[in-house]
Scaffold this motif. Sequence first.
Motif, short mmCIF file in Angstrom:
data_model
loop_
_atom_site.label_atom_id
_atom_site.label_comp_id
_atom_site.label_asym_id
_atom_site.label_seq_id
_atom_site.Cartn_x
_atom_site.Cartn_y
_atom_site.Cartn_z
N UNK A 132 -7.83 30.64 -1.75
CA UNK A 132 -7.84 29.19 -2.01
C UNK A 132 -6.54 28.55 -1.54
N UNK A 140 -6.50 35.98 -5.39
CA UNK A 140 -6.17 34.57 -5.56
C UNK A 140 -5.37 34.00 -4.41
N UNK A 141 -5.56 34.51 -3.19
CA UNK A 141 -4.79 33.98 -2.07
C UNK A 141 -5.67 33.25 -1.06
N UNK A 185 -13.47 30.75 -7.24
CA UNK A 185 -12.93 30.00 -6.10
C UNK A 185 -11.45 30.23 -5.97
N UNK A 186 -10.77 30.42 -7.07
CA UNK A 186 -9.33 30.65 -6.99
C UNK A 186 -8.88 31.52 -8.15
#
Lengths: 304, 379
Positions: free
Chosen positions: B90, B87-88, B378-379
């Motif tokens: 996005x 999660x880095x 995407x995130x």
Amino acid sequence: MTIEVQGVRRAFGDVLAVDSISLTANPGEVTALIGPNGSGKTTLLLMLATLLVPDQGAIRIDGLDPVTQPTEVRARIGWMPDGFGTWDALTVREVLLTVAAAYRIAPDRARTRTDALLATVHLEDLADRRARVLSRGQKQRLGLARALINDPSVLLLDEPASGLDPRSRIELRDVLRGLAAQGKTVLVSSHILTELQEVADRAVIVARGRSLETQRLDDEHALTATASWRIDSLDLEGLTAWLADHHVPARRVGGGLTEVEVAGEENAARLLADLVRDGIRVTGYARSQGALESAYLAATEDRR
Amino acid sequence: MSWHGIRTVAALELRQRVRTSKWPVVLGIWVAVIALVAFLAYYATNDEQLRSGEAMYDVVVFFVLGLAMLIVPSLTATSVNGDREHGVLATLQTTLLTHWDIVLGKLVAAWALSMAFLVSALPFMAWAFFEGGVSFGRILLSLLVLVLVLAVICTVGLMFSTLTARPIASAVLTYLAMGALVFGTTIGFALSAFLVTDKEQQTVFGIPDNWYDTHQPPNVDPSDPTLTQEQIDQLMKAGQPTRADCTTFTRTTDVAHTERIWWMLPLNPFVVVADAAPSKPRPPQRNEVSTSAGFTPMRWISGGARLARNGPGGVSDECWVDEASSSSNQDPIEKALGTAPVWPYGLAFLLLAGTGAATVAGRRLRTPVRRLPNGTRIA
């Protein structure tokens, strides 16, 4: 710096994440986005954060289209994702300095900004520790600082309060109110209705990818909106009879309590005064749920 | 895209790499293994007849390339989808960094790390250089080609990490791509050689087949006591053809038209590196029959690839008589080495593939996204 969303729709394959959401978030206000899990809140925020293109509908942030002018929009927004991931190997300070560099903030300005934000989110003590050692709540606070590093005029916060301890929640509330007072547009999604009740100026309720209604939450609204009140009494029979005599809609709830629907605080106060005058021995009289909660439950009732 | 943006991403990547993984350990093992190989190569080829410097150099360079092809994909093959999982990614995409900043920043970081591996192998190349037989220009050229090949490998890994959702899938795909380049091209060449082999008329310069019919060997009985050894030798020789007996004639035979499939060979990074700087043939020394003595794999590969490219054109020289006096009777590999190199084609292909891979990676990181591939988040 207004956020305007008009009839936005977004599907992932055959999963329709956002069906039709419309909302307006104004500068100087905190707008809450509330809805059950899977109602499309995060997808909507991804579209606002210039990461996803909507299939239909239009988004304007400060009059700019995130699809065709992503760079201009990015310069104006701060986005805090749900479950903020971070570069574990970097220290807390380095995380913020890296993001500042990514926003092309000059190094000396980045340092002062980083120090100020670390103070805001109370992470000064951990500034030189690796981000890996942070707890979930501390990571959330770092995520908030990250979203604020470019001094954005529009803030998009996805579940910012999750994992925060009570003190941090109260502080988050103050930070958000402070930002709104500076004239920024704050859009925050959350499940924690009582929290939002206190911080938000208006709430947009979404369910199944559709925006159902927009509810004002300011004081004026509290004065007039219908709310449920719970009455605890030593004299249950007398109370029930009294309410029936005066045609007050009431129902029994658990624990010997009675719940009544009253429109506005003025009426609630008058009802209590009447009960006491007529000798009903009342021991408790309180709002059973906030206006937001009632609205939320009403709007999402069909889920049950 | 800006230098500032690329540098920001590269610094972030390098800082994470250096801190999280055990790079000093990996680098230490790498140096130890190369040192071991260099020592072994030195002792194995430390022979009057073999040329130690050459052989050592070939072994060390090939080993560096082979080991780098195992290690370098791990630098990029998980870098984009790994970031997505954490999660880095996005959080970078929503800043003012462009998708090219992110792609090129990650590439620069991975490439810089692969350079660390190459630099740590330099002392052993220098050792081979001082052993003699390797020219300075050759070292420079093969280093340049190695640097470019490593950059291409980094890019291919990065592309796959943007194409798949799971890091394990992109790592496997990257290694498969490496395998296709190294083994696939070789196997493909070997298998398709059958397709381009036909029965054809071939012009041959040599001893005609009917020569032996007309020249019956003299009926000599070696145990005949009336003849001296000298006389026996003379009689035997009279029965053998000499160079004067060679004529030009045609014959139907299997001809492999490798000039139609040679292009597969220089796609192989090993062929590119070998052909860029094969050892020079050494002037023949005393008591030596052939000049191609010595263990020089890079020269063999290079000569073989060029031979395949040249194909079976012209007259086939099969006048294999009286070897010492023959000037035209040269090792075919030796002859092929005199022709134009094939590595520019291979390098051009690899660079083109690298550019293509970088373009795909860049496109896949562009936001906002319209179509999200299956399984990616995407995130």
